[in-house]
Design a protein around this motif. Structure first.
Motif, PDB file in Angstrom:
ATOM      1  N   PRO A  49       0.850  -1.146  -0.006  1.00 27.76           N
ATOM      2  CA  PRO A  49      -0.066  -0.134   0.156  1.00 27.76           C
ATOM      3  C   PRO A  49       1.001   1.258  -0.055  1.00 27.76           C
ATOM      4  N   LEU A  50       0.308   2.394  -0.481  1.00 26.90           N
ATOM      5  CA  LEU A  50       1.014   3.789  -0.550  1.00 26.90           C
ATOM      6  C   LEU A  50       0.970   4.192   0.917  1.00 26.90           C
ATOM      7  N   LYS A  51       1.856   5.172   1.398  1.00 26.19           N
ATOM      8  CA  LYS A  51       1.973   5.490   2.430  1.00 26.19           C
ATOM      9  C   LYS A  51       1.380   7.223   2.562  1.00 26.19           C
ATOM     10  N   ASP A  52       1.503   7.630   1.309  1.00 26.16           N
ATOM     11  CA  ASP A  52       1.010   8.986   1.070  1.00 26.16           C
ATOM     12  C   ASP A  52      -0.144   9.202  -0.232  1.00 26.16           C
ATOM     13  N   ALA A  53      -0.784  10.241  -0.128  1.00 26.81           N
ATOM     14  CA  ALA A  53      -1.727  10.413  -0.977  1.00 26.81           C
ATOM     15  C   ALA A  53      -1.022  10.556  -2.435  1.00 26.81           C
ATOM     16  N   ASP A  54      -1.700  10.022  -3.570  1.00 25.04           N
ATOM     17  CA  ASP A  54      -1.275  10.012  -4.945  1.00 25.04           C
ATOM     18  C   ASP A  54      -2.166  10.893  -5.808  1.00 25.04           C
ATOM     19  N   GLY A  55      -3.104  11.351  -5.229  1.00 29.45           N
ATOM     20  CA  GLY A  55      -3.998  12.353  -6.153  1.00 29.45           C
ATOM     21  C   GLY A  55      -4.599  13.537  -5.523  1.00 29.45           C
ATOM     22  N   ILE A  56      -4.848  14.431  -6.242  1.00 26.74           N
ATOM     23  CA  ILE A  56      -5.708  15.718  -5.902  1.00 26.74           C
ATOM     24  C   ILE A  56      -7.036  15.824  -6.436  1.00 26.74           C
ATOM     25  N   LEU A  57      -7.993  15.873  -5.790  1.00 26.28           N
ATOM     26  CA  LEU A  57      -9.233  15.810  -6.440  1.00 26.28           C
ATOM     27  C   LEU A  57      -9.882  17.511  -5.708  1.00 26.28           C
ATOM     28  N   ASN A  58     -10.201  18.243  -6.952  1.00 28.05           N
ATOM     29  CA  ASN A  58     -10.819  19.558  -6.482  1.00 28.05           C
ATOM     30  C   ASN A  58     -12.041  19.750  -7.110  1.00 28.05           C
ATOM     31  N   PHE A  59     -12.977  19.915  -6.681  1.00 33.75           N
ATOM     32  CA  PHE A  59     -14.333  19.932  -7.236  1.00 33.75           C
ATOM     33  C   PHE A  59     -15.450  20.660  -6.386  1.00 33.75           C
ATOM     34  N   ILE A  60     -16.500  21.016  -7.234  1.00 31.89           N
ATOM     35  CA  ILE A  60     -17.697  21.955  -6.495  1.00 31.89           C
ATOM     36  C   ILE A  60     -18.786  20.804  -6.086  1.00 31.89           C
ATOM     37  N   ASN A  61     -19.030  20.765  -4.831  1.00 31.66           N
ATOM     38  CA  ASN A  61     -20.092  19.975  -4.387  1.00 31.66           C
ATOM     39  C   ASN A  61     -21.507  20.301  -4.508  1.00 31.66           C
ATOM     40  N   GLU A  62     -22.347  19.431  -4.169  1.00 33.76           N
ATOM     41  CA  GLU A  62     -23.641  19.813  -4.463  1.00 33.76           C
ATOM     42  C   GLU A  62     -24.075  20.901  -3.656  1.00 33.76           C
ATOM     43  N   ASN A  63     -23.264  21.612  -2.577  1.00 31.17           N
ATOM     44  CA  ASN A  63     -23.891  22.615  -1.953  1.00 31.17           C
ATOM     45  C   ASN A  63     -23.272  23.894  -2.843  1.00 31.17           C
ATOM     46  N   THR A  64     -22.597  23.597  -3.844  1.00 28.27           N
ATOM     47  CA  THR A  64     -21.740  24.705  -4.609  1.00 28.27           C
ATOM     48  C   THR A  64     -20.674  25.450  -3.847  1.00 28.27           C
ATOM     49  N   GLU A  65     -20.206  24.370  -3.112  1.00 29.87           N
ATOM     50  CA  GLU A  65     -18.759  24.657  -2.220  1.00 29.87           C
ATOM     51  C   GLU A  65     -17.667  23.987  -2.815  1.00 29.87           C
ATOM     52  N   THR A  66     -16.616  24.508  -2.994  1.00 26.55           N
ATOM     53  CA  THR A  66     -15.282  24.022  -3.429  1.00 26.55           C
ATOM     54  C   THR A  66     -14.891  23.118  -2.208  1.00 26.55           C
ATOM     55  N   GLU A  67     -14.587  21.952  -2.735  1.00 29.00           N
ATOM     56  CA  GLU A  67     -13.849  20.814  -2.035  1.00 29.00           C
ATOM     57  C   GLU A  67     -12.244  20.447  -2.499  1.00 29.00           C
ATOM     58  N   ARG A  68     -11.311  20.301  -1.761  1.00 27.90           N
ATOM     59  CA  ARG A  68     -10.197  20.066  -2.224  1.00 27.90           C
ATOM     60  C   ARG A  68      -9.771  18.869  -1.503  1.00 27.90           C
ATOM     61  N   ILE A  69      -9.524  17.679  -2.168  1.00 30.40           N
ATOM     62  CA  ILE A  69      -9.268  16.364  -1.169  1.00 30.40           C
ATOM     63  C   ILE A  69      -7.906  15.655  -1.875  1.00 30.40           C
TER      64      ILE A  69
END
Length: 352
Positions: free
Chosen positions: A276-296
């Motif tokens: 398994p990986l120890k660290d994150a390997d991706g970035i997800l930046n999107f507008i959610n259902e509440n029209t708020e920006t989430e960066r995961i």
């Protein structure tokens, strides 16, 4: 459990790393025959596999149901055709063939003989590819407008393999090697494009086969997909960059199966085996259902090349779908051929 006997056409890196270990660890397969022209390297780990000195000898004498054609691409057509004509089912390493005409002939022959023909597109079982597929299927990015898929390396000196580096040999170069993966992934994600424009050449000089390519795929609804590879990339790029009208996703090329197999790891049947990986390997930046920006920051799950052979087994025994059938991957060869044509003539090539 039904036992399927398999013969390997070669025992180089591909045979040692991507095929033999999986055939040994999967309880439904038996590695019955291996072609080694002069050595006997397979004997230590696979003593039950009979060694043949040529593919022709193996096909004439071995009691096998499936043949894995894992020789240089320039011989894929010859050996796959020979295997089909002797009544054997065939798995062909990528790239399928050197051109679409050869692929079409093999697909027609397999259909005529009532045999299966599958192309070993193992990168469909990489963790990074599966993570991108998951994000796209969730629809979280909305309508996809632009995508870039890269496979870069830092290999500025010649490797010495004529079948990969000699520009006079059809099928040599990065476009057939790494491009076979990137084209396959683009088609898996978005389907067959309408047209393309490509730049394909050798950064190391004209005495070497292409080591750089950039292919721009045109889809309906104004989607653009760029496929790119360079051997002069010391610093890694994100392997997948995807932009939609609701967000973006960046994914590293993080699958570690090949490195672990080369280091001697044994694939496990029925469970994940890659570390398994120890660290994150991706970035997800999107507008959610509440029209708020989430960066995961995202962490992909392990991939498993064993799934390819499991699907082959399930096709043979239960009639489930065949993984990467020749008819499907033949379409990829049309894109590769068109990319070479586009680069040579400096124009957009229509595909449909």
């Amino acid at each position: 459990m039904q036992l399927v006997k398999v013969g390997l056409c070669a025992f180089g890196m591909s045979g040692k790393v991507f095929h033999a270990p999986f055939l040994k660890e999967h309880p439904g397969f038996f590695l019955s025959a291996v072609t080694e022209r002069s050595k006997e390297e397979s004997r230590e780990k696979y003593p039950d596999a009979k060694i043949y000195r040529s593919v022709e000898e193996m096909l004439q004498n071995a009691d096998i149901e499936v043949v894995v054609v894992n020789t240089p691409v320039q011989t894929h057509f010859e050996y796959a055709k020979m295997a089909l004509e002797t009544g054997k089912n065939v798995i062909v390493e990528k790239p399928f063939t050197v051109n679409v005409q050869e692929a079409e002939e093999l697909v027609e022959l397999a259909e005529e003989k009532g045999l299966f023909l599958s192309v070993y597109q193992n990168r469909r079982f990489d963790r990074d590819f599966l993570q991108v597929e998951k994000v796209l299927n969730e629809g979280i990015l909305g309508t996809i407008k632009e995508t870039e898929i890269r496979f870069d390396r830092f290999r500025t000196e010649p490797g010495g393999k004529q079948h990969k580096e000699n520009p006079q040999q059809a099928g040599s170069g990065s476009l057939h090697d790494l491009g076979a993966h990137l084209v396959d992934q683009a088609v898996r994600f978005f389907g067959f494009p309408e047209k393309l424009f490509a730049d394909v050449f050798s950064m190391k000089g004209n005495e070497f086969a292409n080591d750089y390519f950039e292919i721009l795929l045109f889809y309906k609804d104004n989607l653009r997909v760029r496929l790119k590879s360079s051997v002069f990339s010391k610093e890694a790029h994100y392997a997948y960059t995807i932009h939609g009208n609701k967000g973006s996703f960046l994914q590293e090329r993080s699958d570690n199966q090949e490195a672990e197999l080369v280091a001697g790891a044994l694939p496990l049947y029925g469970k994940d085996w890659a570390l398994p990986l120890k660290d994150a390997d991706g970035i997800l930046n999107f507008i959610n259902e509440n029209t708020e920006t989430e960066r995961i920051l995202t962490l992909s799950e392990p991939g498993n090349y064993m799934d390819y052979y499991q699907q082959i087994y399930e096709y043979i025994v239960f009639g489930y779908p065949l993984p990467s059938p020749g008819m499907e991957v033949m379409q990829n060869m049309k894109i590769i051929d068109a990319a070479l044509e586009s680069a040579k003539e400096g124009r957009i090539v229509n595909l449909v």
